[in-house]
Design an enzyme around this catalytic site. Structure first.
Site, PDB file in Angstrom:
ATOM      1  N   HIS A 183      -9.564   2.005  -1.373  1.00 33.73           N
ATOM      2  CA  HIS A 183      -8.143   1.704  -1.216  1.00 33.73           C
ATOM      3  C   HIS A 183      -7.600   1.210  -2.553  1.00 33.73           C
ATOM      4  CE1 HIS A 183      -4.344   0.705   0.307  1.00 33.73           C
ATOM      5  NE2 HIS A 183      -4.675   0.167   1.465  1.00 33.73           N
TER       6      HIS A 183
ATOM      7  N   LYS B 242      -9.977   7.730   1.776  1.00 31.94           N
ATOM      8  CA  LYS B 242     -10.340   6.369   1.363  1.00 31.94           C
ATOM      9  C   LYS B 242     -11.821   6.085   1.628  1.00 31.94           C
ATOM     10  CE  LYS B 242      -5.925   3.849   1.807  1.00 31.94           C
ATOM     11  NZ  LYS B 242      -5.044   4.883   2.367  1.00 31.94           N
TER      12      LYS B 242
ATOM     13  N   CYS C  31       0.808  -1.226   0.000  1.00 32.55           N
ATOM     14  CA  CYS C  31       0.000   0.000   0.000  1.00 32.55           C
ATOM     15  C   CYS C  31       0.840   1.274   0.000  1.00 32.55           C
ATOM     16  CB  CYS C  31      -0.927   0.023   1.211  1.00 32.55           C
ATOM     17  SG  CYS C  31      -1.851  -1.497   1.443  1.00 32.55           S
TER      18      CYS C  31
ATOM     19  N   PHE D   8       1.367  -3.206   4.486  1.00 35.81           N
ATOM     20  CA  PHE D   8       1.717  -4.545   4.949  1.00 35.81           C
ATOM     21  C   PHE D   8       3.223  -4.736   4.759  1.00 35.81           C
ATOM     22  CE2 PHE D   8      -2.520  -7.089   4.403  1.00 35.81           C
ATOM     23  CZ  PHE D   8      -3.037  -6.403   5.494  1.00 35.81           C
TER      24      PHE D   8
ATOM     25  N   HIS E 268      -3.742   7.510   6.419  1.00 34.68           N
ATOM     26  CA  HIS E 268      -3.818   6.246   5.684  1.00 34.68           C
ATOM     27  C   HIS E 268      -5.222   5.664   5.837  1.00 34.68           C
ATOM     28  CE1 HIS E 268      -2.372   2.715   3.670  1.00 34.68           C
ATOM     29  NE2 HIS E 268      -2.628   1.936   4.693  1.00 34.68           N
TER      30      HIS E 268
ATOM     31  N   GLU F   5      -2.664   4.284  13.862  1.00 35.89           N
ATOM     32  CA  GLU F   5      -2.283   5.524  13.185  1.00 35.89           C
ATOM     33  C   GLU F   5      -2.586   6.742  14.052  1.00 35.89           C
ATOM     34  OE1 GLU F   5      -2.685   7.801   8.880  1.00 35.89           O
ATOM     35  OE2 GLU F   5      -4.007   6.101   9.312  1.00 35.89           O
TER      36      GLU F   5
END
Length: 416
Positions: free
Chosen positions: A340, A335, A164, A402, A303, A314
């Site tokens: 995403h 998002k 990502c 990830f 994010h 976050e």
């Protein structure tokens, strides 16, 4: 070493709303969701899930049929976005003296559709051969290669695959090349297409996809909400032209904003479980790289994936870095509206952040109200439901992937 200022002179995307940049940002600011319900006829089990597509995108119209036929959809979306950014920068498609101009592109999946098509032909249709173009359609560096060829860019042409954070890292690395003087112009961004059946099923197996149907899919992605159920996948392409500031001024280019800093780190602790300490390191590095203090930041594009694990980590990272000032730090997660885009997420969110600075308007986190805000995500100034018009000096855009890879981009507004 003399460090050059880096101007953002071009922005381009294939919008999930079907319009141009102005339409894209207006719809974000209105809190309008581009998420729809995806239903396929795949066997043995059709896909039925919330999804963000680009149904209005016509690759033949955008690229011409001969060129489009040489590309997997991720490269079509990426090249179309790159062309749009290039045109927005006022640069001609052809020209000399571009041997030091380059491309830095991000994609998490590359041409998975091309490979899946081959599997279907071999295993389901019983064919003995697949298209001889399969390798060049499916390679991860197809998008940046086509962009370099079509625009005559003879400098570096590289692709970054960092889940990502792919396009955020691609943008950061492009920024470093322009700032150092290694390149005068860099075209950067990302594109991804996660509709491959195997890819969608893999994400489903992780149990991080938000459920939804025809009625509920538009509100399926709810970052920071107590009732959030997961992320929503989307396809798309987004691109930026980064240019040596003096070069941009000399040619009379319009400057959308300035990219001022870039920080990256690795949690080095777990493949899929984020860690606040690693995110804080990336945030600190971006601020230091930009010569900014926490007090200079007027907005963070989070994010914000709407996962149970990711959102509170976050917010914890922001609270740790900004301290007592966190409660006054405007934060939103776009998002919630555009989904995403995996490897393209950092690029489309960078565009949203640059436009926020340029227009002095913060888009909201759609579907989020004070009543449904998760207790574990409180402590910052969430921009709820409606746009916020406020002077902005500098902003951050977060991408946390990830593998524990973190990337943060810092942007400055250009005085008008």
């Amino acid at each position: 070493m003399v460090q050059r200022r880096v101007a953002i002179t071009g922005l381009g995307l294939v919008s999930p709303y079907g319009g141009d940049l102005a339409d894209f940002f207006a719809r974000l600011c209105a809190g309008e969701s581009a998420i729809r319900h995806l239903q396929t006829d795949d066997r043995p089990r059709p896909l039925s899930m919330p999804f963000v597509g680009c149904p209005g995108f016509d690759p033949d119209a955008a690229l011409g049929r001969p060129l489009a036929a040489m590309m997997d959809r991720f490269a079509q979306l990426g090249t179309a976005a790159a062309f749009a950014a290039w045109d927005d920068a006022g640069l001609p498609r052809a020209g000399d003296g571009r041997d030091a101009w380059g491309v830095s592109w991000g994609t998490a999946l590359g041409g998975t559709l091309a490979y899946e098509k081959g599997y279907r032909e071999l295993w389901q249709q019983g064919r003995e051969r697949i298209s001889p173009l399969s390798v060049v359609l499916g390679m991860n560096n197809a998008a940046n290669s086509h962009i370099s060829i079509q625009l005559g860019l003879g400098g570096v042409s590289m692709s970054h695959t960092v889940a990502c954070a792919s396009s955020a890292i691609a943008i950061g690395e492009a920024f470093r090349r322009v700032r150092s003087g290694e390149a005068t112009v860099m075209l950067t961004g990302g594109s991804d297409v996660p509709q491959a059946y195997g890819v969608a099923r893999a994400w489903e197996a992780l149990r991080v996809l938000a459920p939804g149907d025809e009625q509920s899919s538009a509100q399926a992605c709810r970052p920071f909400a107590a009732d959030r159920r997961g992320l929503v996948l989307g396809e798309g392409g987004a691109a930026l032209v980064l240019e040596d500031w003096d070069h941009a001024v000399a040619r009379g280019a319009r400057i959308h904003g300035e990219i001022a800093g870039y920080g990256t780190s690795c949690d080095h602790s777990h493949l899929v479980r984020p860690e606040a300490a690693g995110q804080v390191r990336a945030l600190r590095l971006a601020l230091a790289d930009a010569g900014l203090d926490t007090a200079d930041i007027d907005y963070v594009n989070a994010h914000g994936t709407a996962t149970a694990e990711g959102d509170p980590v976050e917010i914890a990272a922001l609270k740790q870095l900004f301290g007592d000032g966190a409660v006054q730090l405007p934060v939103s997660a776009t998002k919630s509206m555009h989904g995403h885009l995996l490897g393209a997420a950092g690029a489309i969110e960078a565009i949203a952040t640059v436009l926020a600075l340029r227009e002095a308007t913060i888009p909201p986190t759609a579907h989020l109200t004070d009543d449904n805000l998760d207790l574990g995500c409180r402590g910052v100034d969430h921009v709820l439901t409606a746009r916020r018009d406020v002077p902005l000096r500098a902003a951050l855009s977060n991408s946390f992937a990830f593998g524990g890879s973190n990337a943060v981009l810092a942007f400055r507004a250009v005085p008008r």
